[in-house]
Every structure is written in C-alpha cells, then in structure tokens.
Design an enzyme around this catalytic site. Sequence first.
Site, short mmCIF file in Angstrom:
data_model
loop_
_atom_site.label_atom_id
_atom_site.label_comp_id
_atom_site.label_asym_id
_atom_site.label_seq_id
_atom_site.Cartn_x
_atom_site.Cartn_y
_atom_site.Cartn_z
N TYR A 144 0.15 -7.67 10.67
CA TYR A 144 -0.27 -9.05 10.42
C TYR A 144 -0.74 -9.72 11.71
O TYR A 144 -1.73 -10.46 11.71
CB TYR A 144 0.87 -9.86 9.79
CG TYR A 144 1.27 -9.35 8.42
CD1 TYR A 144 0.35 -8.82 7.53
CD2 TYR A 144 2.61 -9.39 8.03
CE1 TYR A 144 0.73 -8.35 6.28
CE2 TYR A 144 3.00 -8.93 6.77
CZ TYR A 144 2.05 -8.41 5.90
OH TYR A 144 2.43 -7.96 4.68
N VAL B 135 0.87 -1.17 0.00
CA VAL B 135 0.00 0.00 0.00
C VAL B 135 0.91 1.22 0.00
O VAL B 135 1.85 1.30 0.80
CB VAL B 135 -0.95 0.01 1.22
CG1 VAL B 135 -1.76 1.30 1.25
CG2 VAL B 135 -1.87 -1.21 1.18
#
Length: 162
Positions: A129, A85
Amino acid sequence: MIREATPDDVPVILAMIGELAEYERVPEAAQATEPQLTAALFGPQPAVFALIAEGDGVPVGFALWFRNFSTWTGTHGVYLEDLYVRPEARGGGHGKALLAALAEICVARGYERFEWPVLDWNEPSIGFYRSVGARPMDEWTVFRLTGEALHNLAGSSRVNGA
C-alpha cells in the site's frame, strides 16, 4: 484484467473471502453465505460492489467496496472492505490493478477519498500500500460494536421505529 463482478462470481468471491479469513488468522469470522452476498451485491438496492481480477480468464482476486461519505469534503468516497489476491497470483500486478480501478472510480465520480483498513501485523500489505502512495491515518483508531454490546446499545435507543 479487471472487471465488475457478476452473480456467477458469488461462489468464487465467497471462497476467496474464506481464504482471506484464513490469511488473517480468523477463519471462523467468515460467516457470510451465498444468498447474503448475492443480495448485497445484486439485490434491488446493492449496498456493496465487487471487482474481479482475472489471470488467463480465471478469477484470481477481488475487491469488495462500498461508498462512504465525508461531511468535511461533502463528497462520497470508496471504502475498500476487502482486497485479496490468491497466493499463486501474487506479484502479477492484480492487486495494484484492483486498487487502480477503484482509484479510477473515485476520480471519475468526483470522490475525494479512498480508504481501507489493514492489520498492524500485515507487513507485506502495508509495504504494498505504501508503494502506491497510500499512507496510514495517524491518530485514528477504528471502533467496532458487535454481539451483545451491539444489542445492549440498540436496546437503549429512544428512536421510534429504529
């Protein structure tokens, strides 16, 4: 918004691959070309797949993945090669939306695993994550053959037509 990549996205995906390589401190490693990426994603037998994250109709991130297979579960899985991103879009939920879309693919297709690598020093990504429930695989180390070592091993093959 998350959508499947189209051939028109190849230049922006390639640009983001370069940005990711810069972030991962190995800009020279990003050597893929538009024809290679186009063939891999959209050729007669696509080997990889890509999702695009958009913000205000503009691509701001991507996920590039392929199917793997577990002999233990007898099912395919998703191996996420790259998730990226752009810095100006981080914190907007695009990374999580890309991961959620891939998790949805896994569930819909009966895949039991969704895996990806992360660099040991990449604490922001590791934290992200972990926040979605992912855990590192203890006791596993990834090995890679490239360059001369790959060619040397291939040269020792006794398989006909390999």
